[in-house]
Design a protein around this motif. Structure first.
Motif, PDB file in Angstrom:
ATOM      1  N   SER A   7       0.874  -1.167   0.000  1.00  0.00           N
ATOM      2  CA  SER A   7       0.000   0.000   0.000  1.00  0.00           C
ATOM      3  C   SER A   7       0.911   1.216   0.000  1.00  0.00           C
ATOM      4  O   SER A   7       2.114   1.100   0.263  1.00  0.00           O
ATOM      5  CB  SER A   7      -0.896   0.007   1.238  1.00  0.00           C
ATOM      6  OG  SER A   7      -0.115   0.244   2.398  1.00  0.00           O
ATOM      7  N   THR A  50      -3.457   4.281  -7.396  1.00  0.00           N
ATOM      8  CA  THR A  50      -3.555   5.405  -6.464  1.00  0.00           C
ATOM      9  C   THR A  50      -3.437   4.895  -5.030  1.00  0.00           C
ATOM     10  O   THR A  50      -3.465   3.675  -4.802  1.00  0.00           O
ATOM     11  CB  THR A  50      -4.914   6.133  -6.614  1.00  0.00           C
ATOM     12  OG1 THR A  50      -5.941   5.318  -6.038  1.00  0.00           O
ATOM     13  CG2 THR A  50      -5.223   6.459  -8.066  1.00  0.00           C
ATOM     14  N   GLN A  52      -5.597   4.520  -2.986  1.00  0.00           N
ATOM     15  CA  GLN A  52      -6.778   3.736  -2.623  1.00  0.00           C
ATOM     16  C   GLN A  52      -6.594   2.250  -2.921  1.00  0.00           C
ATOM     17  O   GLN A  52      -7.284   1.409  -2.363  1.00  0.00           O
ATOM     18  CB  GLN A  52      -8.004   4.269  -3.371  1.00  0.00           C
ATOM     19  CG  GLN A  52      -8.337   5.702  -2.977  1.00  0.00           C
ATOM     20  CD  GLN A  52      -9.392   6.309  -3.871  1.00  0.00           C
ATOM     21  OE1 GLN A  52     -10.569   6.204  -3.575  1.00  0.00           O
ATOM     22  NE2 GLN A  52      -8.964   6.925  -4.963  1.00  0.00           N
ATOM     23  N   SER A  53      -5.673   1.921  -3.813  1.00  0.00           N
ATOM     24  CA  SER A  53      -5.452   0.529  -4.223  1.00  0.00           C
ATOM     25  C   SER A  53      -4.428  -0.166  -3.348  1.00  0.00           C
ATOM     26  O   SER A  53      -3.696   0.464  -2.581  1.00  0.00           O
ATOM     27  CB  SER A  53      -4.988   0.481  -5.684  1.00  0.00           C
ATOM     28  OG  SER A  53      -6.020   0.859  -6.558  1.00  0.00           O
ATOM     29  N   THR A  71      -8.633  -2.779  -5.934  1.00  0.00           N
ATOM     30  CA  THR A  71      -9.139  -1.414  -5.832  1.00  0.00           C
ATOM     31  C   THR A  71     -10.559  -1.455  -5.289  1.00  0.00           C
ATOM     32  O   THR A  71     -11.384  -2.244  -5.774  1.00  0.00           O
ATOM     33  CB  THR A  71      -9.141  -0.732  -7.227  1.00  0.00           C
ATOM     34  OG1 THR A  71      -7.812  -0.773  -7.759  1.00  0.00           O
ATOM     35  CG2 THR A  71      -9.613   0.707  -7.138  1.00  0.00           C
ATOM     36  N   THR A  74     -15.561   1.667  -4.214  1.00  0.00           N
ATOM     37  CA  THR A  74     -15.938   3.004  -3.741  1.00  0.00           C
ATOM     38  C   THR A  74     -14.887   4.058  -4.117  1.00  0.00           C
ATOM     39  O   THR A  74     -15.040   5.228  -3.780  1.00  0.00           O
ATOM     40  CB  THR A  74     -16.113   3.005  -2.213  1.00  0.00           C
ATOM     41  OG1 THR A  74     -14.902   2.511  -1.610  1.00  0.00           O
ATOM     42  CG2 THR A  74     -17.294   2.138  -1.792  1.00  0.00           C
ATOM     43  N   ALA A  75     -13.822   3.641  -4.805  1.00  0.00           N
ATOM     44  CA  ALA A  75     -12.716   4.547  -5.138  1.00  0.00           C
ATOM     45  C   ALA A  75     -13.191   5.688  -6.038  1.00  0.00           C
ATOM     46  O   ALA A  75     -14.067   5.507  -6.881  1.00  0.00           O
ATOM     47  CB  ALA A  75     -11.598   3.777  -5.841  1.00  0.00           C
ATOM     48  N   CYS A  77     -11.125   9.125  -8.041  1.00  0.00           N
ATOM     49  CA  CYS A  77      -9.949   9.954  -8.284  1.00  0.00           C
ATOM     50  C   CYS A  77     -10.229  10.739  -9.558  1.00  0.00           C
ATOM     51  O   CYS A  77     -10.163  10.189 -10.663  1.00  0.00           O
ATOM     52  CB  CYS A  77      -8.690   9.106  -8.426  1.00  0.00           C
ATOM     53  SG  CYS A  77      -7.179  10.093  -8.583  1.00  0.00           S
ATOM     54  N   SER A  81     -13.230   5.907 -11.210  1.00  0.00           N
ATOM     55  CA  SER A  81     -13.610   5.142 -10.019  1.00  0.00           C
ATOM     56  C   SER A  81     -12.791   3.853 -10.020  1.00  0.00           C
ATOM     57  O   SER A  81     -11.731   3.791  -9.426  1.00  0.00           O
ATOM     58  CB  SER A  81     -15.113   4.876  -9.988  1.00  0.00           C
ATOM     59  OG  SER A  81     -15.541   4.167 -11.140  1.00  0.00           O
ATOM     60  N   TYR A  82     -13.279   2.820 -10.706  1.00  0.00           N
ATOM     61  CA  TYR A  82     -12.497   1.603 -10.906  1.00  0.00           C
ATOM     62  C   TYR A  82     -12.750   1.128 -12.331  1.00  0.00           C
ATOM     63  O   TYR A  82     -13.709   1.542 -12.982  1.00  0.00           O
ATOM     64  CB  TYR A  82     -12.790   0.545  -9.838  1.00  0.00           C
ATOM     65  CG  TYR A  82     -14.193  -0.023  -9.830  1.00  0.00           C
ATOM     66  CD1 TYR A  82     -14.475  -1.222 -10.475  1.00  0.00           C
ATOM     67  CD2 TYR A  82     -15.236   0.614  -9.151  1.00  0.00           C
ATOM     68  CE1 TYR A  82     -15.755  -1.752 -10.461  1.00  0.00           C
ATOM     69  CE2 TYR A  82     -16.513   0.087  -9.126  1.00  0.00           C
ATOM     70  CZ  TYR A  82     -16.766  -1.101  -9.792  1.00  0.00           C
ATOM     71  OH  TYR A  82     -18.034  -1.631  -9.778  1.00  0.00           O
ATOM     72  N   SER A 109     -18.561  -0.931  -0.107  1.00  0.00           N
ATOM     73  CA  SER A 109     -17.301  -1.091   0.627  1.00  0.00           C
ATOM     74  C   SER A 109     -16.858  -2.548   0.727  1.00  0.00           C
ATOM     75  O   SER A 109     -15.670  -2.815   0.882  1.00  0.00           O
ATOM     76  CB  SER A 109     -17.420  -0.482   2.023  1.00  0.00           C
ATOM     77  OG  SER A 109     -18.439  -1.124   2.758  1.00  0.00           O
ATOM     78  N   TRP A 112     -14.514  -5.322  -3.882  1.00  0.00           N
ATOM     79  CA  TRP A 112     -13.278  -4.767  -4.427  1.00  0.00           C
ATOM     80  C   TRP A 112     -13.051  -5.333  -5.821  1.00  0.00           C
ATOM     81  O   TRP A 112     -13.501  -6.426  -6.137  1.00  0.00           O
ATOM     82  CB  TRP A 112     -12.094  -5.113  -3.526  1.00  0.00           C
ATOM     83  CG  TRP A 112     -12.020  -4.266  -2.286  1.00  0.00           C
ATOM     84  CD1 TRP A 112     -12.970  -4.148  -1.300  1.00  0.00           C
ATOM     85  CD2 TRP A 112     -10.949  -3.420  -1.893  1.00  0.00           C
ATOM     86  NE1 TRP A 112     -12.549  -3.282  -0.333  1.00  0.00           N
ATOM     87  CE2 TRP A 112     -11.303  -2.824  -0.668  1.00  0.00           C
ATOM     88  CE3 TRP A 112      -9.714  -3.110  -2.451  1.00  0.00           C
ATOM     89  CZ2 TRP A 112     -10.472  -1.929  -0.004  1.00  0.00           C
ATOM     90  CZ3 TRP A 112      -8.882  -2.224  -1.785  1.00  0.00           C
ATOM     91  CH2 TRP A 112      -9.256  -1.641  -0.572  1.00  0.00           C
TER      92      TRP A 112
END
Length: 196
Positions: A7, A50, A52-53, A71, A74-75, A77, A81-82, A109, A112
């Motif tokens: 991370s 990012t 978030q991943s 990822t 809910t990401a 950027c 999103s994904y 949430s 993934w």
């Protein structure tokens, strides 16, 4: 052989591992598969790499043997999103068809996305199954630790064969997709039904 989940918070503890993972992705996706993807300084990356991943790496003596990116659905950027959701929304310019899923892409949430899955072509045939099992094991453990009960991703349509072999509960969630390197399909992997 080691398994590591990276991370942005722990990259500093693992030296060159993240850069080596991105180099191995370049070798797998750009060099071997001839995909047109962003690259720089010998590394493949995209807008989903990012903070978030998370990235799972299977490695030995500095060499990355396999990897996957996780990822959250809910990401966010910028406009992204994904990958699966952005493809469905038409944000990716048609590189992945917008009708890849039967239903609307989830935003939850506990769900993934698994993407950029690879096993290096340099991994010998006699070692591949062990590396695949290590990758799947660490991917599911890391996803569960992040609160996931389900993963979604796009994989080869041959998934029924290896799902059984790798003891994964997988279901197709979209139609088969034709890409230059073969047919793929969006799938859902349940993490709730079988704990490793």
């Amino acid at each position: 052989m080691q398994t590591t989940t990276l991370s942005f918070s722990n990259l500093h503890q693992h030296g060159e591992l993240f850069a080596n993972l991105l180099r191995a992705r370049k070798q797998s996706f750009i060099v071997q598969n001839n995909w047109d993807l962003p690259e720089d300084e010998g590394m493949e990356f995209d807008q989903y790499d990012t903070p978030q991943s998370r990235w799972v790496a299977i490695h030995e003596r500095g060499q990355v043997m396999a990897g996957v990116r996780l990822t959250p659905t809910t990401a966010r950027c910028g406009i992204y999103s994904y990958m699966i959701r952005d493809a469905q929304l038409g944000i990716l310019g048609g590189t992945i068809p917008t009708d890849l899923l039967y239903d609307e892409a989830p935003v939850a949430s506990h769900v993934w996305e698994s993407s950029r899955v690879f096993v290096s072509h340099a991994v010998p045939t006699e070692t591949r199954r062990k590396v695949q099992l290590a990758l799947i094991g660490e991917m599911t453990r890391a996803a569960r630790d992040l609160g996931a009960t389900r993963l979604i991703g796009i994989i080869t349509t041959q998934w029924p064969i290896w799902a059984k072999r790798l003891h994964l509960d997988i279901q197709g969630i979209g139609r088969p997709l034709d890409f230059e390197d073969g047919q793929s399909q969006a799938v859902s992997i349940s993490l709730a039904t079988k704990l490793h």
